[in-house]
Design an enzyme around this catalytic site. Sequence first.
Site, PDB file in Angstrom:
ATOM      1  N   GLU A  17       0.841  -1.201   0.000  1.00 15.66           N
ATOM      2  CA  GLU A  17       0.000   0.000   0.000  1.00 15.66           C
ATOM      3  C   GLU A  17       0.873   1.248   0.000  1.00 15.66           C
ATOM      4  O   GLU A  17       2.085   1.192   0.167  1.00 15.66           O
ATOM      5  CB  GLU A  17      -0.893   0.022   1.250  1.00 15.66           C
ATOM      6  CG  GLU A  17      -2.346  -0.365   1.005  1.00 15.66           C
ATOM      7  CD  GLU A  17      -3.170   0.760   0.393  1.00 15.66           C
ATOM      8  OE1 GLU A  17      -2.583   1.780  -0.040  1.00 15.66           O
ATOM      9  OE2 GLU A  17      -4.400   0.621   0.349  1.00 15.66           O
ATOM     10  N   ASN A 152      -9.973   5.613   3.392  1.00 24.70           N
ATOM     11  CA  ASN A 152      -8.936   5.166   2.475  1.00 24.70           C
ATOM     12  C   ASN A 152      -8.329   6.344   1.717  1.00 24.70           C
ATOM     13  O   ASN A 152      -7.975   7.344   2.316  1.00 24.70           O
ATOM     14  CB  ASN A 152      -9.487   4.084   1.537  1.00 24.70           C
ATOM     15  CG  ASN A 152      -8.575   2.870   1.500  1.00 24.70           C
ATOM     16  OD1 ASN A 152      -7.364   2.995   1.392  1.00 24.70           O
ATOM     17  ND2 ASN A 152      -9.152   1.695   1.608  1.00 24.70           N
ATOM     18  N   ASP A 200      -9.984   2.052  -3.483  1.00 21.25           N
ATOM     19  CA  ASP A 200      -9.006   1.929  -2.396  1.00 21.25           C
ATOM     20  C   ASP A 200      -8.129   3.182  -2.382  1.00 21.25           C
ATOM     21  O   ASP A 200      -8.591   4.256  -2.053  1.00 21.25           O
ATOM     22  CB  ASP A 200      -8.211   0.637  -2.590  1.00 21.25           C
ATOM     23  CG  ASP A 200      -7.522   0.169  -1.331  1.00 21.25           C
ATOM     24  OD1 ASP A 200      -7.085   1.019  -0.541  1.00 21.25           O
ATOM     25  OD2 ASP A 200      -7.373  -1.047  -1.129  1.00 21.25           O
TER      26      ASP A 200
END
Length: 311
Positions: A17, A152, A200
């Site tokens: 991420e 997010n 996301d």
Amino acid sequence: MTTAVQVANPQVHELAEGPVWDPVRERLLWVDIRRGLVFSGELRDDGTVDVVDEVAFGGTVGAVAVSAEGDWVVAGGEQLLLRDPAGVVRPGPRILPPGSGRRLNDGKPDPAGRFLVGSLHLEDDDPTEELLAVLDADGTVRVLDDDLTLSNGLAWTADGTRMYSIDTLRRTVYVRDYGARTGAVGPRTTFLTVDDGHPDGMCLDAEEHLWIAMYGLGQVRRYSPAGELVATIEVPAQNVSCVAFAGPRLDTLVITTATQDLTPDQLAELPDSGRLFTATPGVRGLPLPLWSGPSRFRSSAAPDAASAPRG
């Protein structure tokens, strides 16, 4: 026009991420959330990324941001962590109460260098009290939102007057007016919603189009400032988690993916799941602001988010 993607390196992540381009040191930073690792890598001209360092933090790591001097702010499990250029780590402000069953997730600096970070719930019950919080330059913490399901991706327009934020389980991208100088925010409104996959991480390009990682769909989507879907990049990994522009010209799109939530059959079908990918989409990204750094506050003086004023 089809944009090709390539595997950037052989590293396989459980939940990669938060890619961040550090323009001062010309390094790419990213995290593997569940393994508690922050990676530093060198982006090559051919789109590959050589890992030059990895730092373990002993717990989940939702995001990392870097200051001009090389300090990191890291979203630990329930509180922020501060790492200086010599590698010394100290506790920063607490965002979530101890034992809440939640953890910190995606975070980014705003155009003035404040660090924003959100939260998610680790259980399956109704997660409708997740936060989006702001760490101000003086070390105080205030809460922007406290009614999210899974906070997010974040992004700001070039002039700092609009902020986008994602609530993943609601499949919604919000937008609001934003005062970069003061940190004041306007009312949150819906910019777009999707009916497949889950949005996301995201970033903005120089044409102020949003690039959104679509978890569960194996896609990165580009949306116009009017919210129209104008391009899709297919990624050979089902769980696409985040995107960022990197490189000295900000013309390389870095895409992170995850192996979490995949069955053995799905992993066999998509064996590059969990890897970093890169692409050259023909547009440059907006520079991501640097974090303002820890020089103006001490972690011991910073209040918890639970007691911070709402903003």
